[in-house]
Motif scaffolding. Structure first.
Motif, PDB file in Angstrom:
ATOM      1  N   SER A  70       0.825  -1.212   0.000  1.00 30.35           N
ATOM      2  CA  SER A  70       0.000   0.000   0.000  1.00 30.35           C
ATOM      3  C   SER A  70       0.859   1.263   0.000  1.00 30.35           C
ATOM      4  O   SER A  70       0.498   2.270  -0.617  1.00 30.35           O
ATOM      5  CB  SER A  70      -0.944   0.003   1.208  1.00 30.35           C
ATOM      6  N   TRP A  74      -5.040  -1.934  -3.433  1.00 30.35           N
ATOM      7  CA  TRP A  74      -5.074  -0.689  -2.661  1.00 30.35           C
ATOM      8  C   TRP A  74      -5.375   0.501  -3.555  1.00 30.35           C
ATOM      9  O   TRP A  74      -6.028   1.464  -3.138  1.00 30.35           O
ATOM     10  CB  TRP A  74      -3.759  -0.490  -1.916  1.00 30.35           C
ATOM     11  N   LYS A  98      -7.775   6.337   3.745  1.00 28.75           N
ATOM     12  CA  LYS A  98      -8.504   5.202   4.306  1.00 28.75           C
ATOM     13  C   LYS A  98      -7.851   3.880   3.912  1.00 28.75           C
ATOM     14  O   LYS A  98      -7.783   2.938   4.711  1.00 28.75           O
ATOM     15  CB  LYS A  98      -9.955   5.238   3.846  1.00 28.75           C
ATOM     16  N   VAL A 112      -6.428   1.128   6.621  1.00 24.14           N
ATOM     17  CA  VAL A 112      -6.829  -0.280   6.636  1.00 24.14           C
ATOM     18  C   VAL A 112      -5.602  -1.183   6.543  1.00 24.14           C
ATOM     19  O   VAL A 112      -5.492  -2.191   7.251  1.00 24.14           O
ATOM     20  CB  VAL A 112      -7.808  -0.574   5.488  1.00 24.14           C
ATOM     21  N   VAL A 115      -3.777  -1.226   9.902  1.00 26.21           N
ATOM     22  CA  VAL A 115      -4.458  -2.077  10.892  1.00 26.21           C
ATOM     23  C   VAL A 115      -4.212  -3.550  10.583  1.00 26.21           C
ATOM     24  O   VAL A 115      -3.894  -4.349  11.475  1.00 26.21           O
ATOM     25  CB  VAL A 115      -5.973  -1.775  10.912  1.00 26.21           C
ATOM     26  N   GLY A 116      -4.336  -3.920   9.311  1.00 29.04           N
ATOM     27  CA  GLY A 116      -4.127  -5.310   8.926  1.00 29.04           C
ATOM     28  C   GLY A 116      -2.729  -5.793   9.237  1.00 29.04           C
ATOM     29  O   GLY A 116      -2.538  -6.891   9.794  1.00 29.04           O
TER      30      GLY A 116
END
Length: 417
Positions: free
Chosen positions: A256, A384, A395, A399, A402-403
């Motif tokens: 990402s 992504w 955003k 994500v 967090v992953g």
């Protein structure tokens, strides 16, 4: 974006990175060997040119399109060829054809960079042509990397191989810092066409080196080797499959950053060419920090804990990039990401080598690792980019952060159990 993994295998024994950093002999001694010194200089210049082009390519793409999905395809096209070509390239290299592969691949990348420089100079570059030439560069990298890994330790005596690996690694980390910064300066002062032209010239040194490389017959011409059923079963055993799955998941989240930092930096924050170029320089500084303290944070007896920490640190970089309101915060994000990136990439590479250390198909086995690694990078990049296209890059980065954090905490708990 290209990632170069160094050959940590010294002879038939796997030498961990931390062991290289505590060698009592002078680490600079391999540079006294003319053939190694020539190789090191050529590789240094080539890596420098690669980072310069990475900055210029993403800069040009952000001017051609502001869509996060289209911009992320630049990372996708450069990574995808490794997924499909690294294993066959490694197998061909194991047959004793490294020199031919390296010459062909380096020549192809030289021509691609030169054509790109010409198109940008004439103002004829398009999204399609930039993506196509990025794909060609990715093909060259896919063919080069498995063979390139085994060249380094063939150039020096056995007692100097450890230092040769370390000196080469130091050169890579230096280019991680200098390349993007120089690239930003070239963009600001001369334009992207000059950056692409400089990269094309950077391949000439390695082309000349491999053309004149005094390869011993015993090294270059080997008996035909075959992929046995036992090796196939071992490679895809349940134990090894767990490693491949982990590598894919981690690189999927990690991609990402590579896919979205151009959108965050150039499109959303409106950074200047010099600021934009320096972002990857801060990533390189983070990588250098990891290399300097690798004896403390990359110990082989604590590989799982080191990887867990690297995942979390990299996730911090993703989080900071997602919320960054200015250039300074973007630099901090890239620095944290650089720390985590070098650790996870190095230790994953070493873990893969330890699994396949007894095989006579070294380059092929490395090709499997690269295929899995870049599969996560390629499919992650387009995923992504799509997420950001229909939501936002911030955003998408949140994500991913967090992953990756969850993967890191899970691995930490498993290592402590």
């Amino acid at each position: 974006m290209r990632i170069i993994f160094v050959e940590e295998a010294i002879g038939r024994k796997e030498i961990p990175l931390y062991a290289l950093l505590v060698m009592k002999e002078s680490i600079w001694s391999p540079l006294k060997i003319p053939v190694y010194r020539a190789f090191w200089i050529c590789a240094f210049l080539s890596n420098l040119g690669t980072w310069i082009q990475d900055v210029a390519a993403s800069w040009v793409m952000t001017h051609l399109s502001t869509s996060p999905l289209v911009i992320s395809l630049l990372s996708f096209t450069s990574s995808l060829p490794v997924v499909f070509l690294s294993i066959p390239a490694g197998f061909v290299a194991d047959q004793g054809h490294r020199r031919r592969i390296l010459l062909a691949a380096q020549s192809g990348m030289f021509l691609s960079a030169a054509v790109l420089a010409f198109l940008v100079w004439r103002g004829q570059v398009t999204e399609s042509s930039l993506l196509f030439l990025s794909l060609v560069m990715g093909i060259g990298f896919a063919l080069t990397n498995p063979a390139f890994q085994s060249v380094l330790t063939d150039l020096v005596p056995t007692d100097s191989q450890a230092q040769a690996v370390l000196v080469y690694y130091m050169g890579i980390n230096i280019t991680r810092v200098l390349g993007p910064t120089v690239g930003g300066g070239i963009l600001s002062g001369f334009g992207p066409e000059v950056a692409f032209f400089v990269n094309s010239l950077s391949f000439l040194g390695l082309i000349l080196f491999f053309w004149r490389w005094p390869v011993k017959e015993s090294i270059e011409e080997k008996k035909e080797v075959v992929w046995t059923q036992e090796e196939w079963k071992f490679l895809f055993s349940f134990h090894n499959m767990k490693l491949w799955v982990e590598i894919f998941i981690v690189t999927f989240f990690a991609s990402s950053l590579w896919a979205l930092y151009p959108t965050r930096g150039r499109v959303e924050l409106g950074l200047s060419s010099l600021q934009y170029g320096s972002l990857l320089g801060f990533l390189g500084l983070g990588a250098c920090f990891s290399a300097v303290y690798s004896d403390k944070i990359m110990r082989p007896n604590k590989t799982d804990l080191s990887l867990a920490g690297a995942y979390v640190v990299y996730a911090v970089g993703l989080f900071l990039m997602a919320v960054a309101p200015s250039f300074i915060f973007m630099c901090e994000a890239m620095f944290f990401a650089g720390i985590g990136w070098l650790i996870l990439a190095t230790l994953m590479n070493m873990s893969s080598r330890q699994l396949t250390g007894k095989s006579h198909l070294k380059a092929t086995m490395l090709g499997v690792f690269l295929a899995v690694f870049y599969a996560g990078m390629a499919f992650g990049a387009v995923s992504w980019g799509t997420f950001a296209r229909f939501s936002s890059s911030s955003k998408a980065l949140l994500v991913a952060a967090v992953g990756l954090s969850l993967v890191g905490f899970y691995k930490f708990m498993r290592a402590k159990a």
